[in-house]
Motif scaffolding. Structure first.
Motif, PDB file in Angstrom:
ATOM      1  N   HIS A  23     -13.039  55.280  64.154  1.00 25.26           N
ATOM      2  CA  HIS A  23     -13.769  55.802  65.497  1.00 25.26           C
ATOM      3  C   HIS A  23     -12.542  56.799  65.901  1.00 25.26           C
ATOM      4  CE1 HIS A  23     -16.447  52.597  65.027  1.00 25.26           C
ATOM      5  NE2 HIS A  23     -15.594  51.719  64.901  1.00 25.26           N
ATOM      6  N   ARG A  24     -13.165  57.945  66.406  1.00 25.56           N
ATOM      7  CA  ARG A  24     -12.521  58.940  67.065  1.00 25.56           C
ATOM      8  C   ARG A  24     -12.061  58.446  68.431  1.00 25.56           C
ATOM      9  NH1 ARG A  24     -15.261  64.468  68.317  1.00 25.56           N
ATOM     10  NH2 ARG A  24     -13.992  65.310  69.764  1.00 25.56           N
ATOM     11  N   PHE A  25     -12.795  57.934  69.170  1.00 25.63           N
ATOM     12  CA  PHE A  25     -12.448  57.311  70.536  1.00 25.63           C
ATOM     13  C   PHE A  25     -12.315  55.789  70.339  1.00 25.63           C
ATOM     14  CE2 PHE A  25     -15.188  61.277  71.065  1.00 25.63           C
ATOM     15  CZ  PHE A  25     -14.250  61.995  71.565  1.00 25.63           C
ATOM     16  N   LYS A  26     -11.151  55.448  70.959  1.00 27.09           N
ATOM     17  CA  LYS A  26     -10.774  53.886  70.741  1.00 27.09           C
ATOM     18  C   LYS A  26     -10.334  53.289  72.389  1.00 27.09           C
ATOM     19  CE  LYS A  26      -9.514  54.137  66.023  1.00 27.09           C
ATOM     20  NZ  LYS A  26      -8.613  53.787  65.237  1.00 27.09           N
ATOM     21  N   LEU A  27     -10.962  52.257  72.328  1.00 23.96           N
ATOM     22  CA  LEU A  27     -10.635  51.302  73.578  1.00 23.96           C
ATOM     23  C   LEU A  27      -9.720  50.188  73.256  1.00 23.96           C
ATOM     24  CD1 LEU A  27     -11.068  50.829  76.533  1.00 23.96           C
ATOM     25  CD2 LEU A  27     -13.036  49.587  76.158  1.00 23.96           C
ATOM     26  N   LEU A  28      -8.570  50.210  74.113  1.00 23.38           N
ATOM     27  CA  LEU A  28      -7.471  48.837  73.824  1.00 23.38           C
ATOM     28  C   LEU A  28      -7.819  47.779  75.100  1.00 23.38           C
ATOM     29  CD1 LEU A  28      -4.502  50.617  72.594  1.00 23.38           C
ATOM     30  CD2 LEU A  28      -6.476  50.004  71.283  1.00 23.38           C
ATOM     31  N   PRO A  29      -8.708  47.038  75.210  1.00 25.29           N
ATOM     32  CA  PRO A  29      -9.215  46.262  76.329  1.00 25.29           C
ATOM     33  C   PRO A  29      -8.180  44.898  76.302  1.00 25.29           C
ATOM     34  CG  PRO A  29     -10.608  45.733  74.629  1.00 25.29           C
ATOM     35  CD  PRO A  29      -9.658  46.929  74.093  1.00 25.29           C
TER      36      PRO A  29
END
Length: 165
Positions: A23-29
């Protein structure tokens, strides 16, 4: 002669899953103990996605591109500056550290620019070499407005990536 090898932390399995994802956009929650900031630092320098680290699908600073690191305020980005960047990059052959404007540049390569949300509009001045943006501690600042007015347009101009921590 100054040392020229830059040693980066090895990602843990949970971190590696995110780094390897296409994925080009990633979330690190993740919380504080999961190594979110260190993962963001590794991604900023080495990129992410399939082929990581040498041939990352989404390249980083070490592939010759510029990456912007956006934090809530200067004290927030000073922690990554003081704990990761300065110790790892000082006295390394081919790395220029600008302590005034808070960026590092690799000879023949890219640069990592640290910015606070206060001067987020300065990201537009980075130019055509901007390939990624790290949004550190984004839950603590007004991300939606910054995303719509500055970040997303900059990313669209260059088919760039973003990692949100």
């Amino acid at each position: 002669m100054p040392e020229s090898t830059l040693v980066l932390p090895r990602p843990f399995p949970k971190q590696r899953e995110v780094i390897d994802a296409p994925h080009r956009f990633k979330l690190l929650p993740w919380g504080r103990r999961a190594g979110k900031t260190r993962t963001e630092f590794v991604v900023a320098l080495t990129g992410h996605g399939p082929g990581w680290p040498d041939h990352s699908h989404h390249p980083g600073v070490l592939h010759g591109w510029d990456v912007a690191w956006v934090a809530r305020d200067a004290p927030q980005f000073k922690s990554i500056w003081d704990e990761e960047i300065v110790p790892r990059c000082t006295d390394r052959h081919g790395i220029t550290i600008n302590h005034t404007d808070h960026f590092i540049r690799f000879r023949g390569g890219g640069a990592l620019h640290l910015r606070s949300v206060v001067n987020i509009h300065s990201i537009r001045g980075i130019g055509a070499r901007l390939k990624g943006i790290v949004l550190d501690e984004a839950a603590w600042w007004e991300l939606e407005g910054a995303w719509k007015t500055v970040l997303r347009p900059a990313l669209l101009d260059h088919a760039s990536w973003a990692v949100v921590g």
